[in-house]
Enzyme design. Structure first.
Site, PDB file in Angstrom:
ATOM      1  CE  LYS A 118     -36.039  32.979 -59.902  1.00 48.19           C
ATOM      2  NZ  LYS A 118     -35.147  33.790 -59.415  1.00 48.19           N
ATOM      3  CE  LYS A 202     -39.811  30.919 -52.985  1.00 48.13           C
ATOM      4  NZ  LYS A 202     -38.527  31.165 -53.411  1.00 48.13           N
ATOM      5  CE  LYS A 205     -37.943  39.827 -52.945  1.00 49.52           C
ATOM      6  NZ  LYS A 205     -36.424  39.797 -53.469  1.00 49.52           N
TER       7      LYS A 205
END
Ligand code: AMP
Ligand code: TRP
Length: 344
Positions: A118, A202, A205
């Site tokens: 992230k 993966k 969203k």
């Protein structure tokens, strides 16, 4: 609570950022609903403070929080059977997170792969909150002394850290097994649903391509288009899972089909072995539309009444605080912090 004599207490959390994907649904929420039907206590939290570790537009954050409640209710969570609330309404989470910031070691947090992903290349510019995110997650779980945590595969490392924090706290303060060591519940065919565009990535969203995922509020037309365009390979479906090694996109679609239909991937392959994707994809699309579209219809209906949603969160938070506050008071006692008499 459902059954306070039961030793098992389930806790899980989900961030109010963007729409839920079929990955969230199959990897987490569908299993939350199943666990709700069992005897254990089930506590489900919308982790808005976790979302705040990266900048959120305040108006959007409020909206996505309500949308997430609506999706969870539409998926079958029942606020009479489970505690459903948002993290920021129960101060115990932040209070315990601070104590855990003082227990966890920087070296432990430095190993967290989600932070590395992230934060990206410029780690210096990431918020301190993003780095400390796993200690808040440990606090979420342990503020309730939860014993079992249903999550997708990506959260395994955070669960291991939670166990390390619980053990170190118990040991440092010599309090036996004050905190339980919570077990991850990572089960089923869809613990890691992959992107429809790249079977190595993966489903998320936040992926730039909307065609990489199926959102719970996609229309039936869009679901059909996304599955039609999903990346595959030129070979027919084999008859064993072993033969899907090296074919991540095909394996992903089989796993999605299996999880949606509550069957084992092996059984799905038995049905479709030898078939081309031109045969399998429309079947998968039909199954997906049948399961997902009723959820999005319910969700839209629920969103018409934001007051009802806020009431659910308020009631859930009150019940959650009744469990967590006495645990935090005990923690403060253990740590040696003086409390007002009225708080004891
Ligand atoms: P998040 O959207 O990151 O807050 O994740 C909420 C829950 O969904 C967590 O339990 C995740 O492990 C799970 N989850 C998210 N993406 C996936 C995926 N692609 N496959 C399976 N589970 C997922
Ligand atoms: N970190 C989880 C995620 O990104 C969300 C989460 C926060 C969570 N607190 C939790 C999950 C506690 C399980 C238990 O998906």
């Amino acid at each position: 609570m459902k059954n306070s004599s039961n030793e098992k207490r389930i806790f899980s959390g989900i961030q109010p950022t963007g729409n839920l994907t079929i990955g969230n649904y199959l990897g987490a929420v569908k299993r939350w609903v199943k666990l709700q039907a069992e005897k254990s206590d089930t506590i489900y939290c919308i982790v808005d403070l976790h979302a705040a570790t990266t900048w959120q537009d305040p108006r959007e954050l409020r909206e996505t929080t309500r949308e997430l409640v609506a999706s969870l209710l539409a998926c079958g969570l029942n606020p009479k059977e489970s505690i459903l609330f948002n993290q920021s309404q129960v101060s115990a989470h932040s209070e315990l997170a601070w104590i855990f910031n003082c227990v966890a070691r920087i070296g432990w947090l430095n190993r967290m792969t989600q932070f590395k992903d992230k934060a990206g290349k410029d780690k210096e510019k990431a918020s301190v909150g993003l780095f400390a995110y796993p200690t808040l997650m440990a606090a979420d779980i342990l503020a309730y002394k939860a014993t079992h945590v249903p999550v997708g595969e990506d959260q395994k490392q955070h669960l291991e850290l939670t166990r390390d924090i619980a053990s170190k706290f118990n040991l440092d303060y010599k309090v036996g097994d004050f905190f339980p060591l919570p077990e991850p519940l990572i089960e089923g065919a869809a613990t890691r649903v992959m992107s429809l565009r790249d079977g190595q990535k993966k489903m998320s969203k936040s992926d730039a391509s909307d065609f990489s995922r199926i959102n719970l509020n996609d229309s039936s037309d869009l679901i059909n288009q996304k599955i039609k365009k999903a990346k595959t390979d030129p070979y027919p479906l084999p008859d064993s899972l072993d033969e899907l090694q090296g074919r991540p996109e095909a394996l992903n679609l089989i796993n999605i089909y299996a999880a949606l239909s509550d069957r084992a991937p092996e059984t799905v392959l038995e049905e479709f072995s030898g078939r081309e994707f031109s045969y399998f994809k429309p079947k998968l699309a039909e199954l997906t539309v049948d399961q997902i579209c009723p959820i999005s219809d319910k969700m839209k209906a629920l969103l018409k009444d934001p007051n009802y949603i806020d009431c659910i969160l308020h009631e859930g938070s009150t019940t959650a605080a009744q469990i967590a506050n006495p645990i935090i008071h005990e923690v403060y006692e253990i740590v040696g912090l003086i409390r007002k008499r009225s708080q004891l």
